[in-house]
Design an enzyme around this catalytic site. Sequence first.
Site, PDB file in Angstrom:
ATOM      1  N   ASP A   1     -10.097  -3.897  -6.039  1.00  0.00           N
ATOM      2  CA  ASP A   1      -9.597  -3.076  -4.937  1.00  0.00           C
ATOM      3  C   ASP A   1     -10.165  -1.662  -5.065  1.00  0.00           C
ATOM      4  O   ASP A   1      -9.897  -0.960  -6.035  1.00  0.00           O
ATOM      5  CB  ASP A   1      -8.073  -3.048  -4.982  1.00  0.00           C
ATOM      6  CG  ASP A   1      -7.459  -2.432  -3.747  1.00  0.00           C
ATOM      7  OD1 ASP A   1      -8.137  -1.634  -3.076  1.00  0.00           O
ATOM      8  OD2 ASP A   1      -6.296  -2.759  -3.449  1.00  0.00           O
TER       9      ASP A   1
ATOM     10  N   SER B   1       0.820  -1.204   0.000  1.00  0.00           N
ATOM     11  CA  SER B   1       0.000   0.000   0.000  1.00  0.00           C
ATOM     12  C   SER B   1       0.860   1.263   0.000  1.00  0.00           C
ATOM     13  O   SER B   1       1.697   1.442  -0.861  1.00  0.00           O
ATOM     14  CB  SER B   1      -0.957  -0.040   1.195  1.00  0.00           C
ATOM     15  OG  SER B   1      -1.922   0.965   1.105  1.00  0.00           O
TER      16      SER B   1
ATOM     17  N   HIS C   1      -8.683  -4.356  -1.210  1.00  0.00           N
ATOM     18  CA  HIS C   1      -7.456  -3.925  -0.546  1.00  0.00           C
ATOM     19  C   HIS C   1      -7.208  -4.647   0.770  1.00  0.00           C
ATOM     20  O   HIS C   1      -6.085  -4.653   1.267  1.00  0.00           O
ATOM     21  CB  HIS C   1      -7.521  -2.419  -0.289  1.00  0.00           C
ATOM     22  CG  HIS C   1      -6.185  -1.810  -0.038  1.00  0.00           C
ATOM     23  ND1 HIS C   1      -5.241  -1.653  -1.023  1.00  0.00           N
ATOM     24  CD2 HIS C   1      -5.618  -1.340   1.090  1.00  0.00           C
ATOM     25  CE1 HIS C   1      -4.160  -1.101  -0.516  1.00  0.00           C
ATOM     26  NE2 HIS C   1      -4.364  -0.894   0.761  1.00  0.00           N
TER      27      HIS C   1
END
Length: 727
Positions: free
Chosen positions: A645, A559, A690
């Site tokens: 995501d 991330s 995610h």
Amino acid sequence: MQQKTKLFLQALKYSIPHLGKCMQKQHLNHYNFADHYYNRIKLKKYHLTKCLQNKPKISELARNIPSRSFSCKDLQPVKQENEKPLPENMDAFEKVRTKLETQPQEEYEIINVEVKHGGFVYYQEGCCLVRSKDEEADNDNYEVLFNLEELKLDQPFIDCIRVAPDEKYVAAKIRTEDSEASTCVIIKLSDQPVMEASFPNVSSFEWVKDEEDEDVLFYTFQRNLRCHDVYRATFGDNKRNERFYTEKDPSYFVFLYLTKDSRFLTINIMNKTTSEVWLIDGLSPWDPPVLIQKRIHGVLYYVEHRDDELYILTNVGEPTEFKLMRTAADTPAIMNWDLFFTMKRNTKVIDLDMFKDHCVLFLKHSNLLYVNVIGLADDSVRSLKLPPWACGFIMDTNSDPKNCPFQLCSPIRSPKYYTYKFAEGKLFEETGHEDPITKTSRVLRLEAKSKDGKLVPMTVFHKTDSEDLQKKPLLIHVYGAYGMDLKMNFRPERRVLVDDGWILAYCHVRGGGELGLQWHADGRLTKKLNGLADLEACIKTLHGQGFSQPSLTTLTAFSAGGVLAGALCNCNPELLRAVTLEAPFLDVLNTMMDTTLPLTLEELEEWGNPSSDEKHKNYIKRYCPYQNIKPQHYPSVHITAYENDERVPLKGIVSYTEKLKEAISEHAKDTGEGYQAPNIILDIQPGGNHVIEDSHKKITAQIKFLYEELGLDSTSVFEDLKKYLKF
């Protein structure tokens, strides 16, 4: 095990949407959105039921890491020009992956949401919400309350459970691994339980009981990944559902938290640096809420309650680190707050738990874990230094006022139970088989001097009997954003790597939260380059102290950690041989200039506002990975992205990959014949989001990539993977 006693600090500060699960599951200091902040979790063997055949959700303890958020459509697969072809015969990695994916799911340990209320335990069994008598919770004698398949979702799992005070109702939030959208179902408990109601897109939710003994459910509604509305609802003969509060500032979000004694429901209105809390009387929920303190920019505070007093964890005053303050519940304003307990400098408050006669603080200081037990009757403080191998806490449910249970873990050691007993004033550890990893590995706490002289902590693991560490492969971990600690929960594949001779190094750079709020402040906005300098210093220090060498050094990030990883690849690619990135944030500038994206306004405190501030724009241009790609040699890069995501800019990942390949091709032309181009792989996983769990397929693919890039023999590592991943 989970119940309405929740992770106090994590439920609030770390529920910030960028964590990857705003108002849904969580990752902790900043953990997984599986409500790891919102609920307390225990490892439980999952039993498949005959009623349903859908595979259960496998989740990871500390997965909730801050993240960018987007929706992405019309994604085109990327041509992998530089990807090395797989051998025609199935190699060891493929055999392991195939075996893992075909193994019956019930052989694996599952993180299962559980709530203990009254004499029952509520949890998910297969694809059903069930309950059983507390003493029978570990056998198959349970009552089915709701079949998740009634919602007609693909592979649904229970994200959070809340039981009404008198056990007339139970509310459960249900999600799928392909989406962050959730459905909250309300089940009326009786001889034949029935679904009374359901609400879409619920984030946090709590029960209270009014003066007429009626159950009232408060919940937040999530729209476009943002939670701004609070509703309250009743059921049965007096059904009602009304909006109770709306936050109008788009840079803030709303989260609900019930104090541990259930006396107050708190409405927490927060952004990255500022908070405001309102109290709802748990005995009179229809009365207007009471404001504790109006929001003041830069002031964070979180509230617990005991014996008509509010305990407030806040950064107000000097130093601007967290301190514990106290005031009477009927005089909650800031001018009435009295200092109760202060932390040492460079101390991170990980969690707080309130008991009848004690307050327990879970802390990190000098990269080591501590528990401080404060006696509320005499203000005594007992500080316990925890074992040096421990790198992370896993909070446990606790309704027993006499004991404080928790677990300790590290990246290479599975969780171990501990209990602090107030009467004895001692910490007791789980007895039984000692993990052999304690004798076969070492954990070191080191420091690297950054460019400006700041000392940056590192945690390093390697085999005890390793000889000539300079010739061993090294895997660097970095994050450095949102004030979140680098994730250091147990990962079986990390243990396998250490067993196979790898060195693991966790670099706690500025921008993260390991040394407190100032450590974060020194690595955000126009100080982001401090984190990059820290990472570079850590790697050079490790090499200088005899840990590996550049040709055997790899880097991994997730991330927002992709910002520092990508920046390092641009400015110092010679330090690395290979990099693995998962759902990485790589295009800071274009992302932060697009205010139509759902969370851009909430991210301004972390990255700055390039749309209106030229200083911020020019500063971001200096480190943004996408903006600084240039024709040069790069390390090999493996990127994992997820098709569904919602929180990471998938189009940005695709653009980054294509631009990187173009730069490498241009460099190859300039270099001439014989140039060995790095391998650039973009692996777009179908489904997922995610906060999806780590799959065996992804794990084996990433490890395969690292071994191939370093030219290492992978035979033994996959035999060990089979052992640790249980097949």
